[in-house]
Write an enzyme that holds these catalytic residues in place. Structure first.
Site, PDB file in Angstrom:
ATOM      1  N   GLU A  35      84.017 -31.271 -23.043  1.00  0.00           N
ATOM      2  CA  GLU A  35      84.410 -29.897 -23.379  1.00  0.00           C
ATOM      3  C   GLU A  35      84.536 -29.721 -24.887  1.00  0.00           C
ATOM      4  O   GLU A  35      85.177 -30.530 -25.562  1.00  0.00           O
ATOM      5  CB  GLU A  35      85.743 -29.575 -22.683  1.00  0.00           C
ATOM      6  N   HIS A  36      83.911 -28.683 -25.397  1.00  0.00           N
ATOM      7  CA  HIS A  36      83.880 -28.350 -26.827  1.00  0.00           C
ATOM      8  C   HIS A  36      83.122 -29.400 -27.643  1.00  0.00           C
ATOM      9  O   HIS A  36      83.235 -29.440 -28.861  1.00  0.00           O
ATOM     10  CB  HIS A  36      85.299 -28.121 -27.381  1.00  0.00           C
TER      11      HIS A  36
ATOM     12  N   ASP B 230      79.723 -29.683 -27.336  1.00  0.00           N
ATOM     13  CA  ASP B 230      78.308 -29.300 -27.522  1.00  0.00           C
ATOM     14  C   ASP B 230      78.012 -28.839 -28.947  1.00  0.00           C
ATOM     15  O   ASP B 230      76.977 -29.183 -29.504  1.00  0.00           O
ATOM     16  CB  ASP B 230      77.813 -28.291 -26.461  1.00  0.00           C
TER      17      ASP B 230
ATOM     18  N   SER C  49      79.118 -16.735 -16.598  1.00  0.00           N
ATOM     19  CA  SER C  49      78.365 -15.608 -16.042  1.00  0.00           C
ATOM     20  C   SER C  49      77.511 -14.961 -17.140  1.00  0.00           C
ATOM     21  O   SER C  49      76.401 -14.495 -16.865  1.00  0.00           O
ATOM     22  CB  SER C  49      79.302 -14.582 -15.402  1.00  0.00           C
TER      23      SER C  49
ATOM     24  N   ASP D  74      75.945 -23.993 -21.798  1.00  0.00           N
ATOM     25  CA  ASP D  74      75.939 -23.060 -20.664  1.00  0.00           C
ATOM     26  C   ASP D  74      74.517 -22.645 -20.293  1.00  0.00           C
ATOM     27  O   ASP D  74      74.129 -22.633 -19.124  1.00  0.00           O
ATOM     28  CB  ASP D  74      76.758 -21.803 -20.998  1.00  0.00           C
TER      29      ASP D  74
END
Ligand code: GLA
Length: 382
Positions: free
Chosen positions: A34-35, A37, A127, A172
């Site tokens: 997490e965080h 990338d 999304s 994402d």
């Protein structure tokens, strides 16, 4: 009715004709990484079996009429005026994808379309990346063009940076475009190499939506990114991916408390992600679960992107028998947590976590068991 059927049905109802194309792009859940990338590091997301669909039919002019099932709204614009500020906010992501295609010379015609989906919005399941990717799929098909899945993902990232103004990493859009059925995707966010890792049969991926809408995420996200860049500069490395714990400890005083803790999260999270991918492949679910738990603590204490509701959800999940491990997932500040749960206890797990969470927070959570699914695609209808 499935969301695919709802989208097709709504198209018939709105436009009294058949759509020519149906595109689909999934959301994603990040198992770990997490965080990392935007620090050129490693991530391990999976595309999920929840997606955005768009059914469309080309027109002879440059007008686009777009209907959103979720927002129960309809908007019309022309391809020459994609950045009109008076258009509804929900249409920014699809317009961004069309803007990118036009900027890069793709001759997308006007079209009538209906967009529907079952990815919870602003919950940390990407999304918006799915909307970008699905519109790139559609726009390319309408223009009679094609691009690799990786290039579609990178185009989606440029939409975020240049049209939306969100300085996100690549995770994402890569997960949405490149997902593999029943697999998680280990992504090296520097080389963009991917490796698909099977999700072991014995484990279910359970998504727990705190229903606490994400606050602060835009400003805090950009701030974390700046802090990581500042820490990397101070350590004399191109990105925090290149720093070791030893280098970090040597520079502790010079960095100061905040930059030290931000960098510590990134460096340890990269190691955890690597280890988790190896252990997932080997079926070592207990070790993967421990990495998830450690990741949450690091995100909560060192990176400071969790919130009270996520902490409660993760604590409740981690104390259920048959839960290998849980953590917040996505950017943080609300949204979803993810847990790896032994298949045969998923029902009692959900039955215990949901009411306990509600009692402690006053919020009604949404809990979904999800399958790792394939990345985006488009089909020609009739
Ligand atoms: C958001 C961003 C991603 C990634 C995550 C945190 O989802 O869009 O690029 O940085 O946050 O891991």
């Amino acid at each position: 009715m499935s969301i695919r059927q709802t989208t097709l049905y709504t198209f018939h109802k709105q436009f009294a004709t058949d759509p020519a194309w149906l595109a689909r792009a999934p959301g994603r859940v990040n198992l770990i990484g997490e965080h990392t990338d935007y620090n050129d590091g490693f991530v391990l997301p999976a595309a999920i079996d929840r997606a955005i669909y768009v059914a469309a039919r080309p027109r002879q002019d440059s007008t686009v009429t777009l209907v959103s099932v979720d927002f129960d709204d309809r908007t019309t614009f022309t391809l020459e005026h994609l950045d009109d500020p008076d258009l509804p906010g929900w249409s920014r992501y699809p317009r961004g994808a069309l803007w990118w295609l036009r900027e890069h010379g793709y001759a997308v015609p006007g079209f009538d379309a209906v967009m529907g989906g079952d990815i919870p919005v602003a919950a940390g399941l990407s999304s918006s990346a799915a909307v970008e990717v699905v519109m790139l799929e559609l726009g390319l098909a309408l223009a009679g063009a094609s691009m690799s899945q990786r290039d579609k993902a990178l185009a989606g990232v440029e939409v975020e940076h240049q049209f939306i103004g969100m300085p996100c990493g690549v995770m994402d859009q890569m997960a949405s475009a490149m997902g593999v059925d029943q697999h998680a995707l280990l992504i090296d966010c520097r080389s963009l190499d991917t490796k698909s890792i099977p999700v072991p049969d014995g484990a279910s991926i359970v998504i727990m939506d705190t229903t606490k809408k994400r606050g602060l995420v835009d400003s805090e996200y950009a701030l974390r990114r700046q802090q990581c860049e500042a820490a990397a500069a101070q350590l004399g490395v191109p990105a925090l991916r290149d720093a070791s714990l030893e280098q970090l400890e040597n520079a502790k005083d010079a960095l100061g408390d905040v930059l030290y803790r931000r960098a510590k999260h990134i460096i340890t999270e990269n190691s955890r992600t690597h280890a988790a991918a190896i252990m997932l492949e080997a079926g070592g679910l207990k070790t993967v679960g421990q990495a998830l738990q450690d990741s949450h603590i690091s995100l909560r204490d060192d990176y400071e992107v969790s919130c009270a509701e996520l902490d409660v959800m993760v604590e409740l999940a981690n104390t259920q028998s048959g839960c290998y491990g849980a953590r917040m997932t996505g950017a943080g500040f609300g949204g979803c947590a993810v847990a790896l749960v032994q298949n045969d206890v998923v029902e009692p797990f959900t039955a215990a976590v949901a009411p306990a969470y509600q009692e402690r927070t006053g919020l009604t959570p949404q809990i979904y068991v999800c399958q790792a699914g394939p990345g985006s695609s488009i089909e020609r209808l009739g």
